[in-house]
Design a protein around this motif. Structure first.
Motif, PDB file in Angstrom:
ATOM      1  N   MET A 191       0.926  -1.205  -0.011  1.00 21.81           N
ATOM      2  CA  MET A 191       0.084  -0.060  -0.118  1.00 21.81           C
ATOM      3  C   MET A 191       0.784   1.321   0.127  1.00 21.81           C
ATOM      4  O   MET A 191       1.625   1.475   0.841  1.00 21.81           O
ATOM      5  N   LYS A 192       0.912   2.099  -0.901  1.00 25.35           N
ATOM      6  CA  LYS A 192       1.356   3.365  -1.047  1.00 25.35           C
ATOM      7  C   LYS A 192       0.969   4.371  -0.057  1.00 25.35           C
ATOM      8  O   LYS A 192      -0.183   4.637  -0.035  1.00 25.35           O
ATOM      9  N   VAL A 193       1.947   4.986   0.473  1.00 27.12           N
ATOM     10  CA  VAL A 193       1.412   6.083   1.327  1.00 27.12           C
ATOM     11  C   VAL A 193       2.097   7.426   0.627  1.00 27.12           C
ATOM     12  O   VAL A 193       3.261   7.501   0.404  1.00 27.12           O
ATOM     13  N   SER A 194       1.041   8.238   0.457  1.00 25.82           N
ATOM     14  CA  SER A 194       1.322   9.873  -0.031  1.00 25.82           C
ATOM     15  C   SER A 194       1.891  10.581   0.930  1.00 25.82           C
ATOM     16  O   SER A 194       1.487  10.684   2.198  1.00 25.82           O
ATOM     17  N   VAL A 195       2.860  11.328   0.532  1.00 23.28           N
ATOM     18  CA  VAL A 195       3.701  12.325   1.288  1.00 23.28           C
ATOM     19  C   VAL A 195       3.321  13.680   0.615  1.00 23.28           C
ATOM     20  O   VAL A 195       3.798  13.864  -0.506  1.00 23.28           O
ATOM     21  N   THR A 196       3.065  14.517   1.447  1.00 21.05           N
ATOM     22  CA  THR A 196       2.995  16.096   0.967  1.00 21.05           C
ATOM     23  C   THR A 196       4.186  16.847   1.364  1.00 21.05           C
ATOM     24  O   THR A 196       4.425  17.105   2.479  1.00 21.05           O
ATOM     25  N   ARG A 197       5.265  17.163   0.588  1.00 23.11           N
ATOM     26  CA  ARG A 197       6.116  17.992   0.815  1.00 23.11           C
ATOM     27  C   ARG A 197       5.864  19.547   0.950  1.00 23.11           C
ATOM     28  O   ARG A 197       5.035  20.088  -0.152  1.00 23.11           O
ATOM     29  N   LYS A 198       6.079  20.289   1.909  1.00 18.29           N
ATOM     30  CA  LYS A 198       5.641  21.683   2.012  1.00 18.29           C
ATOM     31  C   LYS A 198       6.927  22.661   1.392  1.00 18.29           C
ATOM     32  O   LYS A 198       8.036  22.024   1.474  1.00 18.29           O
ATOM     33  N   SER A 199       6.529  23.788   1.048  1.00 19.76           N
ATOM     34  CA  SER A 199       7.527  24.755   0.490  1.00 19.76           C
ATOM     35  C   SER A 199       8.560  25.384   1.465  1.00 19.76           C
ATOM     36  O   SER A 199       9.359  26.082   1.026  1.00 19.76           O
ATOM     37  N   VAL A 200       8.263  25.197   2.720  1.00 21.06           N
ATOM     38  CA  VAL A 200       9.109  25.908   3.756  1.00 21.06           C
ATOM     39  C   VAL A 200      10.421  25.416   3.711  1.00 21.06           C
ATOM     40  O   VAL A 200      10.741  24.354   3.604  1.00 21.06           O
ATOM     41  N   LYS A 201      11.380  26.305   3.477  1.00 16.49           N
ATOM     42  CA  LYS A 201      12.903  26.156   3.495  1.00 16.49           C
ATOM     43  C   LYS A 201      13.623  26.919   4.689  1.00 16.49           C
ATOM     44  O   LYS A 201      13.553  28.018   4.810  1.00 16.49           O
ATOM     45  N   PHE A 202      14.498  25.966   5.297  1.00 20.95           N
ATOM     46  CA  PHE A 202      15.261  26.499   6.300  1.00 20.95           C
ATOM     47  C   PHE A 202      16.681  26.463   5.888  1.00 20.95           C
ATOM     48  O   PHE A 202      17.431  25.369   5.400  1.00 20.95           O
ATOM     49  N   MET A 203      17.482  27.408   5.438  1.00 20.16           N
ATOM     50  CA  MET A 203      18.478  27.535   4.570  1.00 20.16           C
ATOM     51  C   MET A 203      19.660  28.195   5.658  1.00 20.16           C
ATOM     52  O   MET A 203      19.571  28.772   6.644  1.00 20.16           O
ATOM     53  N   PRO A 204      20.994  27.767   5.181  1.00 20.46           N
ATOM     54  CA  PRO A 204      22.090  28.216   5.910  1.00 20.46           C
ATOM     55  C   PRO A 204      22.428  29.789   5.781  1.00 20.46           C
ATOM     56  O   PRO A 204      21.822  30.369   4.794  1.00 20.46           O
ATOM     57  N   ASP A 205      22.676  30.644   6.831  1.00 20.07           N
ATOM     58  CA  ASP A 205      22.737  31.706   6.771  1.00 20.07           C
ATOM     59  C   ASP A 205      24.177  32.461   7.372  1.00 20.07           C
ATOM     60  O   ASP A 205      24.434  32.228   8.537  1.00 20.07           O
ATOM     61  N   SER A 206      24.751  32.628   6.475  1.00 19.56           N
ATOM     62  CA  SER A 206      26.451  33.003   7.033  1.00 19.56           C
ATOM     63  C   SER A 206      26.470  34.325   7.808  1.00 19.56           C
ATOM     64  O   SER A 206      27.512  34.489   8.438  1.00 19.56           O
ATOM     65  N   SER A 207      25.180  35.147   7.971  1.00 16.89           N
ATOM     66  CA  SER A 207      25.152  36.141   8.854  1.00 16.89           C
ATOM     67  C   SER A 207      25.229  35.852  10.317  1.00 16.89           C
ATOM     68  O   SER A 207      25.147  36.835  11.247  1.00 16.89           O
ATOM     69  N   ARG A 208      24.685  34.517  10.661  1.00 22.45           N
ATOM     70  CA  ARG A 208      24.620  34.058  11.896  1.00 22.45           C
ATOM     71  C   ARG A 208      25.856  33.894  12.421  1.00 22.45           C
ATOM     72  O   ARG A 208      26.535  32.793  12.386  1.00 22.45           O
ATOM     73  N   VAL A 209      26.498  34.768  13.177  1.00 15.97           N
ATOM     74  CA  VAL A 209      27.751  34.502  13.782  1.00 15.97           C
ATOM     75  C   VAL A 209      27.898  34.527  15.331  1.00 15.97           C
ATOM     76  O   VAL A 209      27.049  35.294  16.097  1.00 15.97           O
ATOM     77  N   VAL A 210      28.904  33.805  16.004  1.00 14.78           N
ATOM     78  CA  VAL A 210      29.273  33.919  17.292  1.00 14.78           C
ATOM     79  C   VAL A 210      30.592  34.532  17.388  1.00 14.78           C
ATOM     80  O   VAL A 210      31.564  34.312  16.481  1.00 14.78           O
ATOM     81  N   ALA A 211      30.923  34.971  18.643  1.00 10.79           N
ATOM     82  CA  ALA A 211      32.365  35.420  18.795  1.00 10.79           C
ATOM     83  C   ALA A 211      33.119  34.393  19.674  1.00 10.79           C
ATOM     84  O   ALA A 211      32.689  33.937  20.920  1.00 10.79           O
ATOM     85  N   ARG A 212      34.199  33.830  19.059  1.00 11.31           N
ATOM     86  CA  ARG A 212      34.918  32.639  19.648  1.00 11.31           C
ATOM     87  C   ARG A 212      36.272  33.206  20.282  1.00 11.31           C
ATOM     88  O   ARG A 212      36.869  33.894  19.631  1.00 11.31           O
ATOM     89  N   TYR A 213      36.722  32.629  21.318  1.00 17.73           N
ATOM     90  CA  TYR A 213      37.965  32.680  21.756  1.00 17.73           C
ATOM     91  C   TYR A 213      38.941  31.989  20.618  1.00 17.73           C
ATOM     92  O   TYR A 213      38.774  30.699  20.404  1.00 17.73           O
ATOM     93  N   PHE A 214      39.962  32.782  20.459  1.00 15.23           N
ATOM     94  CA  PHE A 214      41.043  32.259  19.613  1.00 15.23           C
ATOM     95  C   PHE A 214      42.287  32.537  19.989  1.00 15.23           C
ATOM     96  O   PHE A 214      42.799  33.564  20.058  1.00 15.23           O
ATOM     97  N   VAL A 215      43.345  31.356  19.976  1.00 15.58           N
ATOM     98  CA  VAL A 215      44.730  31.560  20.116  1.00 15.58           C
ATOM     99  C   VAL A 215      45.468  30.415  19.252  1.00 15.58           C
ATOM    100  O   VAL A 215      45.136  29.256  19.326  1.00 15.58           O
ATOM    101  N   ASN A 216      46.729  30.900  18.830  1.00  9.29           N
ATOM    102  CA  ASN A 216      47.358  30.226  17.954  1.00  9.29           C
ATOM    103  C   ASN A 216      48.741  29.776  18.455  1.00  9.29           C
ATOM    104  O   ASN A 216      49.824  30.325  17.876  1.00  9.29           O
ATOM    105  N   GLY A 217      48.820  29.495  19.633  1.00  9.78           N
ATOM    106  CA  GLY A 217      49.983  28.936  20.092  1.00  9.78           C
ATOM    107  C   GLY A 217      50.622  30.121  21.182  1.00  9.78           C
ATOM    108  O   GLY A 217      50.443  31.066  21.146  1.00  9.78           O
ATOM    109  N   GLU A 218      51.306  29.542  22.217  1.00 15.71           N
ATOM    110  CA  GLU A 218      51.795  30.601  23.431  1.00 15.71           C
ATOM    111  C   GLU A 218      52.702  31.448  22.993  1.00 15.71           C
ATOM    112  O   GLU A 218      52.728  32.484  23.080  1.00 15.71           O
TER     113      GLU A 218
END
Length: 488
Positions: free
Chosen positions: A1-28
């Motif tokens: 028995m085939k089950v029908s699936v309705t795909r919705k048009s809503v898309k959740f896309m990557p957003d490069s403007s979403r940034v956090v500030a991280r601690y960063f160190v490159n060796g003592e």
């Protein structure tokens, strides 16, 4: 028995403007050189440089000065090695040092995928047939470092999803490490990972219940010993790695849920927090909480972890124990079965397992309840989130991997009282990648980490080739009929 699936048009896309500030160190050594240049600046240069940084970044982050102070605190031990007295530094210099050891990280620039959905605690103020929901996503940025992010929305009576506006900033949580530990349980977890006696020997002088600070002091003393063996040094660091896997995190109450990110904190998850599966859990005493499981990855090994919250502001995080917790894809049942917690897992990477426990973070004696059966799942079968209760049985949305490592989504039904008994299973995928869904970060994949039932429909959020996310709707009457008839 085939089950029908309705795909919705809503898309959740990557957003490069979403940034956090991280601690960063490159060796003592490089840190010393950099701090030396900062300390050589005049007061005017310090002031002007700090003002320029504030103009460019203050709108992008909450309380930038507090952030710089935190990062200064993390690097200030280098000052002692340089023979510099902290007391002689102005607050502006400290902030500037913190700024130079800060970098922005775009948390979802590469992918926004593997969603799960739960009913929100608050269902007030809604129209008939509506439901307020919280979605979680695996957000991935540069270097494939993953974190957990959230969105809130409302499903209407027609199963259309209306999302709430996304907040302007991102709030990283304050971290509170657990202070007291049970030596027996720590050794038990280490025994699962190793067979060396060295872990017992280095903890022999600790009491049965010990403080985090006691072990830190012991560790510091031992590591200062010039004759310490490489094996013992690595063992100490691994115990500390495990202790640091227990912590609480607290978000500010003036942050929107879309602004809260659970970013890798402990060394165990330094390379990513993967595939969180959240479920709204109803305990026997009537209390409710959100329980999630996720895979912590440090670039070499994985560690299954449990995260719980009662308000999406405060989260408790701890590692999972037992031979049943060694793989990926752990998913908690929404309530206890015969007085015990129940969990699905995929410990061997191929089959679906069921486990019971008196504790939510200890999982032993897994039993196989599903093996690959159909061609589209021959490589492996696993869950796509926590089981859903229906009158006919536990509905488990599954994933199957077939030829060319194509991921499809399926469905199975299990007995309510004994979920080791399979009642039905779809022979064909419920959802397979369409032609337009095949391209992405990882091609030919549809995958979900959790669904819900709303208005007698399955609401199934899913990732599109590990790049973006959307959702589909399945009629529950049709789906259950197909599952019940599949065994005839």
């Amino acid at each position: 028995m085939k089950v029908s699936v309705t795909r919705k048009s809503v898309k959740f896309m990557p957003d490069s403007s979403r940034v956090v500030a991280r601690y960063f160190v490159n060796g003592e050594e490089r840190a010393k050189e950099l701090i030396g240049r900062i300390l050589a600046m005049s007061n005017v240069e310090v002031y002007n440089t700090l003002e320029q940084i504030n103009r460019e970044f203050a709108r992008r982050h909450r309380n930038l000065s507090a952030l710089f102070h935190r990062h200064y605190t993390k690097i200030k031990h280098v000052l002692k090695h340089m023979g510099v007295s902290e007391a002689n530094l102005s607050e502006e210099v400290k902030m500037l040092i913190g700024a130079y050891f800060t970098m922005e990280y775009s948390i979802e620039s590469a992918a926004f995928f593997n969603p799960s959905i739960v009913e929100d605690f608050d269902q007030s103020g809604l129209e008939k047939g509506e439901k307020r929901v919280v979605l979680s996503f695996r957000a991935t940025g540069e270097g494939h470092v993953s974190s957990i992010v959230f969105r809130r929305g409302i499903l209407d009576k027609d199963n259309n999803l209306r999302m709430m506006r996304i907040g302007d900033s991102i709030d990283k949580a304050e971290v509170l490490h657990k202070m007291m530990y049970n030596k027996k349980r720590i050794l038990s977890k280490l025994a699962e990972m190793h067979t060396l006696d060295i872990y017992s020997s280095i903890m022999v002088d600790l009491p049965e219940i010990f403080e985090y600070s006691v072990f830190k002091n012991l560790l510091k003393k031992e590591l200062e010993n010039p004759n310490i063996s490489k094996e013992k040094e690595e063992a100490y660091e691994e115990v500390l790695w495990l202790l640091n896997s227990f912590y609480d995190i607290q978000f500010k109450h003036d942050s929107d849920i879309s602004e809260r990110v659970i970013f890798p904190i402990s060394e165990a998850e330094s390379r990513g927090i993967e595939d969180a599966r959240f479920v709204r859990f109803f305990d026997d005493d009537g209390t409710e909480s959100m329980i999630g499981t996720y895979t912590a990855y440090n670039g070499h090994s994985i560690l299954s972890k449990l995260v719980t919250t009662e308000d999406f502001y405060t989260f408790r995080v701890m590692p999972l124990y037992g031979d049943g917790s060694m793989g990926k894809g752990m998913a908690m049942f929404p309530k206890k079965i015969k007085g015990k917690y129940a969990m699905l897992g995929r410990g061997d990477g191929v089959n679906n397992y069921l486990m019971y426990s008196l504790k939510p973070n200890e999982w032993k004696n897994p039993q196989i309840i599903q093996r690959p059966k159909y061609a589209w799942e021959y490589t492996q079968i696993g869950n796509c989130g926590s089981p859903l209760w229906t009158e006919q049985g536990w509905l488990v949305i599954t994933h199957g991997v077939g030829a060319m490592r194509r991921y499809c989504i399926g469905a199975s039904l299990f007995d309510l009282d004994d979920p080791s008994k399979e009642i039905g299973r779809l022979a064909e995928p419920l959802l397979a990648p369409l032609e337009e869904e095949r391209e992405g970060y990882v091609p030919n994949v549809v995958y979900s980490c959790g669904s819900i039932i709303h208005n007698n429909s399955l609401i199934l959020p899913y990732a599109v080739s590990d790049y973006c996310s959307t959702y589909a709707v399945v009629d529950m009457v049709e789906l259950l009929e197909a599952l019940l008839s599949s065994k005839k």
